[in-house]
Design a protein around this motif. Structure first.
Motif, PDB file in Angstrom:
ATOM      1  N   TRP A   1       5.604  16.553  -3.184  1.00 29.31           N
ATOM      2  CA  TRP A   1       5.663  16.722  -1.730  1.00 29.31           C
ATOM      3  C   TRP A   1       6.887  16.015  -1.148  1.00 29.31           C
ATOM      4  O   TRP A   1       7.555  16.554  -0.274  1.00 29.31           O
ATOM      5  CB  TRP A   1       4.393  16.159  -1.093  1.00 29.31           C
ATOM      6  CG  TRP A   1       3.147  16.923  -1.451  1.00 29.31           C
ATOM      7  CD1 TRP A   1       3.066  18.250  -1.771  1.00 29.31           C
ATOM      8  CD2 TRP A   1       1.817  16.410  -1.548  1.00 29.31           C
ATOM      9  NE1 TRP A   1       1.767  18.600  -2.062  1.00 29.31           N
ATOM     10  CE2 TRP A   1       0.970  17.491  -1.931  1.00 29.31           C
ATOM     11  CE3 TRP A   1       1.242  15.149  -1.357  1.00 29.31           C
ATOM     12  CZ2 TRP A   1      -0.403  17.333  -2.104  1.00 29.31           C
ATOM     13  CZ3 TRP A   1      -0.121  14.996  -1.537  1.00 29.31           C
ATOM     14  CH2 TRP A   1      -0.932  16.076  -1.904  1.00 29.31           C
ATOM     15  N   LYS A   2       7.183  14.821  -1.631  1.00 32.82           N
ATOM     16  CA  LYS A   2       8.338  14.090  -1.102  1.00 32.82           C
ATOM     17  C   LYS A   2       9.646  14.801  -1.444  1.00 32.82           C
ATOM     18  O   LYS A   2      10.586  14.827  -0.642  1.00 32.82           O
ATOM     19  CB  LYS A   2       8.352  12.656  -1.648  1.00 32.82           C
ATOM     20  CG  LYS A   2       7.296  11.762  -1.006  1.00 32.82           C
ATOM     21  CD  LYS A   2       7.405  10.340  -1.520  1.00 32.82           C
ATOM     22  CE  LYS A   2       6.426   9.417  -0.808  1.00 32.82           C
ATOM     23  NZ  LYS A   2       6.518   8.019  -1.304  1.00 32.82           N
ATOM     24  N   GLU A   3       9.700  15.351  -2.662  1.00 35.43           N
ATOM     25  CA  GLU A   3      10.904  16.094  -3.055  1.00 35.43           C
ATOM     26  C   GLU A   3      11.025  17.380  -2.233  1.00 35.43           C
ATOM     27  O   GLU A   3      12.104  17.713  -1.729  1.00 35.43           O
ATOM     28  CB  GLU A   3      10.840  16.434  -4.544  1.00 35.43           C
ATOM     29  CG  GLU A   3      12.072  17.181  -5.041  1.00 35.43           C
ATOM     30  CD  GLU A   3      11.985  17.525  -6.520  1.00 35.43           C
ATOM     31  OE1 GLU A   3      12.862  18.261  -7.004  1.00 35.43           O
ATOM     32  OE2 GLU A   3      11.036  17.050  -7.194  1.00 35.43           O
ATOM     33  N   GLY A   4       9.940  18.087  -2.086  1.00 34.87           N
ATOM     34  CA  GLY A   4       9.970  19.334  -1.336  1.00 34.87           C
ATOM     35  C   GLY A   4      10.260  19.150   0.130  1.00 34.87           C
ATOM     36  O   GLY A   4      10.807  20.048   0.793  1.00 34.87           O
ATOM     37  N   GLN A   5       9.922  17.992   0.652  1.00 31.82           N
ATOM     38  CA  GLN A   5      10.155  17.684   2.066  1.00 31.82           C
ATOM     39  C   GLN A   5      11.633  17.806   2.436  1.00 31.82           C
ATOM     40  O   GLN A   5      11.978  18.197   3.552  1.00 31.82           O
ATOM     41  CB  GLN A   5       9.659  16.252   2.326  1.00 31.82           C
ATOM     42  CG  GLN A   5       9.781  15.760   3.746  1.00 31.82           C
ATOM     43  CD  GLN A   5       9.354  14.303   3.847  1.00 31.82           C
ATOM     44  OE1 GLN A   5       9.626  13.491   2.958  1.00 31.82           O
ATOM     45  NE2 GLN A   5       8.660  13.963   4.924  1.00 31.82           N
ATOM     46  N   GLN A   6      12.510  17.506   1.501  1.00 35.37           N
ATOM     47  CA  GLN A   6      13.943  17.482   1.785  1.00 35.37           C
ATOM     48  C   GLN A   6      14.531  18.872   2.024  1.00 35.37           C
ATOM     49  O   GLN A   6      15.537  19.014   2.717  1.00 35.37           O
ATOM     50  CB  GLN A   6      14.687  16.784   0.638  1.00 35.37           C
ATOM     51  CG  GLN A   6      14.185  15.390   0.325  1.00 35.37           C
ATOM     52  CD  GLN A   6      14.174  14.491   1.542  1.00 35.37           C
ATOM     53  OE1 GLN A   6      15.158  14.409   2.283  1.00 35.37           O
ATOM     54  NE2 GLN A   6      13.060  13.812   1.782  1.00 35.37           N
TER      55      GLN A   6
ATOM     56  N   MET B   1       0.825  -1.197   0.000  1.00 30.23           N
ATOM     57  CA  MET B   1       0.000   0.000   0.000  1.00 30.23           C
ATOM     58  C   MET B   1       0.861   1.249   0.000  1.00 30.23           C
ATOM     59  O   MET B   1       0.511   2.272  -0.584  1.00 30.23           O
ATOM     60  CB  MET B   1      -0.922  -0.007   1.224  1.00 30.23           C
ATOM     61  CG  MET B   1      -2.106  -0.950   1.089  1.00 30.23           C
ATOM     62  SD  MET B   1      -3.273  -0.770   2.449  1.00 30.23           S
ATOM     63  CE  MET B   1      -2.342  -1.458   3.798  1.00 30.23           C
ATOM     64  N   MET B   2       2.009   1.171   0.690  1.00 27.37           N
ATOM     65  CA  MET B   2       2.883   2.323   0.750  1.00 27.37           C
ATOM     66  C   MET B   2       3.537   2.594  -0.602  1.00 27.37           C
ATOM     67  O   MET B   2       3.797   3.735  -0.949  1.00 27.37           O
ATOM     68  CB  MET B   2       3.956   2.114   1.823  1.00 27.37           C
ATOM     69  CG  MET B   2       3.404   2.108   3.240  1.00 27.37           C
ATOM     70  SD  MET B   2       4.694   1.810   4.440  1.00 27.37           S
ATOM     71  CE  MET B   2       5.701   3.262   4.201  1.00 27.37           C
ATOM     72  N   ALA B   3       3.800   1.510  -1.357  1.00 26.43           N
ATOM     73  CA  ALA B   3       4.527   1.668  -2.606  1.00 26.43           C
ATOM     74  C   ALA B   3       3.602   1.949  -3.783  1.00 26.43           C
ATOM     75  O   ALA B   3       4.017   2.536  -4.771  1.00 26.43           O
ATOM     76  CB  ALA B   3       5.353   0.412  -2.879  1.00 26.43           C
TER      77      ALA B   3
ATOM     78  N   LYS C   1      -3.183  13.267 -10.888  1.00 22.83           N
ATOM     79  CA  LYS C   1      -2.862  14.495 -10.159  1.00 22.83           C
ATOM     80  C   LYS C   1      -2.340  14.187  -8.759  1.00 22.83           C
ATOM     81  O   LYS C   1      -1.345  14.770  -8.307  1.00 22.83           O
ATOM     82  CB  LYS C   1      -4.095  15.394 -10.074  1.00 22.83           C
ATOM     83  CG  LYS C   1      -3.859  16.681  -9.301  1.00 22.83           C
ATOM     84  CD  LYS C   1      -5.104  17.553  -9.235  1.00 22.83           C
ATOM     85  CE  LYS C   1      -4.825  18.810  -8.398  1.00 22.83           C
ATOM     86  NZ  LYS C   1      -6.025  19.683  -8.326  1.00 22.83           N
ATOM     87  N   LEU C   2      -2.997  13.280  -8.053  1.00 21.36           N
ATOM     88  CA  LEU C   2      -2.596  12.933  -6.692  1.00 21.36           C
ATOM     89  C   LEU C   2      -1.207  12.310  -6.664  1.00 21.36           C
ATOM     90  O   LEU C   2      -0.356  12.672  -5.842  1.00 21.36           O
ATOM     91  CB  LEU C   2      -3.620  11.992  -6.074  1.00 21.36           C
ATOM     92  CG  LEU C   2      -3.373  11.559  -4.622  1.00 21.36           C
ATOM     93  CD1 LEU C   2      -3.242  12.762  -3.704  1.00 21.36           C
ATOM     94  CD2 LEU C   2      -4.486  10.637  -4.151  1.00 21.36           C
ATOM     95  N   ASP C   3      -0.958  11.376  -7.582  1.00 17.17           N
ATOM     96  CA  ASP C   3       0.354  10.712  -7.618  1.00 17.17           C
ATOM     97  C   ASP C   3       1.474  11.699  -7.950  1.00 17.17           C
ATOM     98  O   ASP C   3       2.581  11.612  -7.402  1.00 17.17           O
ATOM     99  CB  ASP C   3       0.342   9.576  -8.635  1.00 17.17           C
ATOM    100  CG  ASP C   3      -0.585   8.426  -8.217  1.00 17.17           C
ATOM    101  OD1 ASP C   3      -0.831   8.303  -7.004  1.00 17.17           O
ATOM    102  OD2 ASP C   3      -1.064   7.693  -9.104  1.00 17.17           O
ATOM    103  N   GLN C   4       1.196  12.644  -8.833  1.00 16.26           N
ATOM    104  CA  GLN C   4       2.196  13.661  -9.159  1.00 16.26           C
ATOM    105  C   GLN C   4       2.491  14.548  -7.947  1.00 16.26           C
ATOM    106  O   GLN C   4       3.641  14.894  -7.683  1.00 16.26           O
ATOM    107  CB  GLN C   4       1.715  14.509 -10.342  1.00 16.26           C
ATOM    108  CG  GLN C   4       1.729  13.780 -11.673  1.00 16.26           C
ATOM    109  CD  GLN C   4       1.118  14.596 -12.799  1.00 16.26           C
ATOM    110  OE1 GLN C   4       0.396  15.578 -12.564  1.00 16.26           O
ATOM    111  NE2 GLN C   4       1.379  14.201 -14.042  1.00 16.26           N
ATOM    112  N   CYS C   5       1.446  14.883  -7.217  1.00 13.05           N
ATOM    113  CA  CYS C   5       1.631  15.726  -6.027  1.00 13.05           C
ATOM    114  C   CYS C   5       2.424  15.003  -4.954  1.00 13.05           C
ATOM    115  O   CYS C   5       3.231  15.618  -4.247  1.00 13.05           O
ATOM    116  CB  CYS C   5       0.279  16.171  -5.479  1.00 13.05           C
ATOM    117  SG  CYS C   5      -0.484  17.505  -6.428  1.00 13.05           S
TER     118      CYS C   5
END
Length: 409
Positions: free
Chosen positions: A36-41, A19-21, A28-32
């Motif tokens: 978000w993961k990139e911006g988190q860094q 489920m996590m992967a 749209k959701l998958d792109q966001c």
């Protein structure tokens, strides 16, 4: 039987990992999610700990089937008879864990887990106004510095309270002499102290401000609320813990965020006050809840108290102490590195917020920096809020980018 149990555990782990992967199937959701993961860094400009400790919580939550259980913490979490379909017993344990950290004795504290820092301030101002009115029969005036969080000004309007903005100094701290000028000693004083102002990370000098108030014995009554959204997270785990102590600083209530230092993955927080404050609230006895609803909210989130409780058990005092030490060490390191390249920068005492001359829009965007402006410091500014994910290695990369920009000018 053992093989069946083992198979169930393995299937459950694979299911959670899958489920996590997996993607959602919504473009749209998958792109966001990737954004978000990139911006988190490199999320440097706002007070949100991006080093979450919630992974195990969600594994338990899904594995236990909690996603189909609807809990509601309506009612007083400090009661001895919590509602069956609530997490109020856990919420009470959270309050009782944090109460001594903020200088409250367990026999003189009331509290709840809030929806946000603003919710905590809303309770502080609402409880304070009720307390003062019930003590004196007079309408209080709210005093707050002009650099405190904007929620305090907005909540004064929401609650139809008279408000006086008290001037702050260049570093963002409320000026005691300006409080003196602003005081109306014929009415109760409801004052909000900023334990970390919004942009500069300034801490109001509570002892000096209390001395101003104490010098006026004619004031009918006083209520002090501390907006400690960010700083209230880490200061209890440092040598400066007395700065957020009810016993030492004599405040009546305090609000702290859970999604900042503690890293809970959605807005929530804590509100704590004395029993005398709670006992002097307006009664709202609700028959169907078999209790008194003195808090503002009716339905309240039951999952956030579980997250707080989980972190207390999984992370706890020793690790939070280590994190707070690293956080302040990295703050000092950032200031030193900015000084080393000649980039104008400033930091308040005990603060994890470094503000500095504003860099280019590209750097602002890359690091999600918050913008500010102050003529005292040359005009356009930005800041970095150093939390657990802002490491020395990331600081080096950030400072290198600033140095390259300065060399190109």
């Amino acid at each position: 039987m053992r093989q069946k149990k083992l198979f169930f555990v393995l299937a459950l782990l694979c299911s959670v990992q899958g489920m996590m992967a997996q993607t959602s199937g919504f473009t749209k959701l998958d792109q966001c999610v990737e954004i978000w993961k990139e911006g988190q860094q490199t999320f440097f400009g706002y007070p949100a700990n991006q080093q979450s400790e919630m992974h195990d919580f969600y594994e338990w939550y899904l594995g236990a089937g909690m996603e189909v259980v609807n809990l509601n913490n309506a009612g007083d979490p400090m009661t001895d008879k919590p509602e069956k379909m609530s997490s109020q017993s856990f919420e009470r344990e959270v309050i009782e864990y944090f109460a001594p950290l903020y200088g409250f004795s367990l026999d003189n504290v009331w509290g709840l887990v809030t929806h946000s820092g603003t919710d905590g301030n809303n309770h502080g101002i609402y409880f304070g106004a009720n307390y003062l009115r019930n003590k004196t029969g007079l309408q209080p005036i709210l005093y707050v510095s002009d650099e405190a969080h904007y929620s305090n000004m907005r909540l004064a309007h929401l609650q139809n309270l008279d408000i006086r903005l008290v001037k702050s100094d260049a570093m963002g701290r409320m000026i005691p002499e300006e409080l003196e000028k602003s005081l109306d000693t014929s009415r109760p004083v409801l004052i909000v102290y900023a334990m970390g102002s919004t942009f500069k990370g300034a801490i109001d000098d509570m002892k000096a401000l209390n001395a101003v108030i104490d010098s006026h014995s004619e004031i009918p009554a006083v209520y002090r609320h501390v907006d400690a959204a960010l700083f209230g997270g880490y200061l209890p785990f440092t040598e400066h813990s007395q700065m957020v102590s009810h016993e030492t600083m004599r405040f009546e209530s305090i609000a702290v965020s859970g999604h900042k230092f503690f890293g809970i993955d959605s807005p929530c927080g804590l509100f704590l006050c004395t029993r005398d404050v709670y006992d002097n609230q307006n009664d709202f006895n609700v028959t169907y809840l078999n209790g008194n609803m003195r808090m503002i909210n009716c339905s309240r989130d039951a999952v956030q108290p579980l997250k707080f409780w989980w972190l207390i058990k999984k992370v706890g005092t020793e690790e939070w102490t280590r994190q707070a030490t690293r956080l302040l060490d990295c703050t000092a390191y950032l200031k030193q590195q900015l000084d080393a390249i000649g980039w104008p920068a400033w930091v308040n005492d005990y603060s994890n917020t470094v503000f500095f001359k504003r860099p280019s829009d590209d750097i602002i965007a890359t690091y999600s920096l918050a913008r500010g402006y102050d003529e005292h410091f040359g005009g356009p500014l930005a800041h970095v809020v150093v939390l657990q994910h802002v490491t020395k290695e990331k600081i080096d990369v950030f400072v290198k980018a600033l140095k390259s920009e300065a060399a190109a000018q």
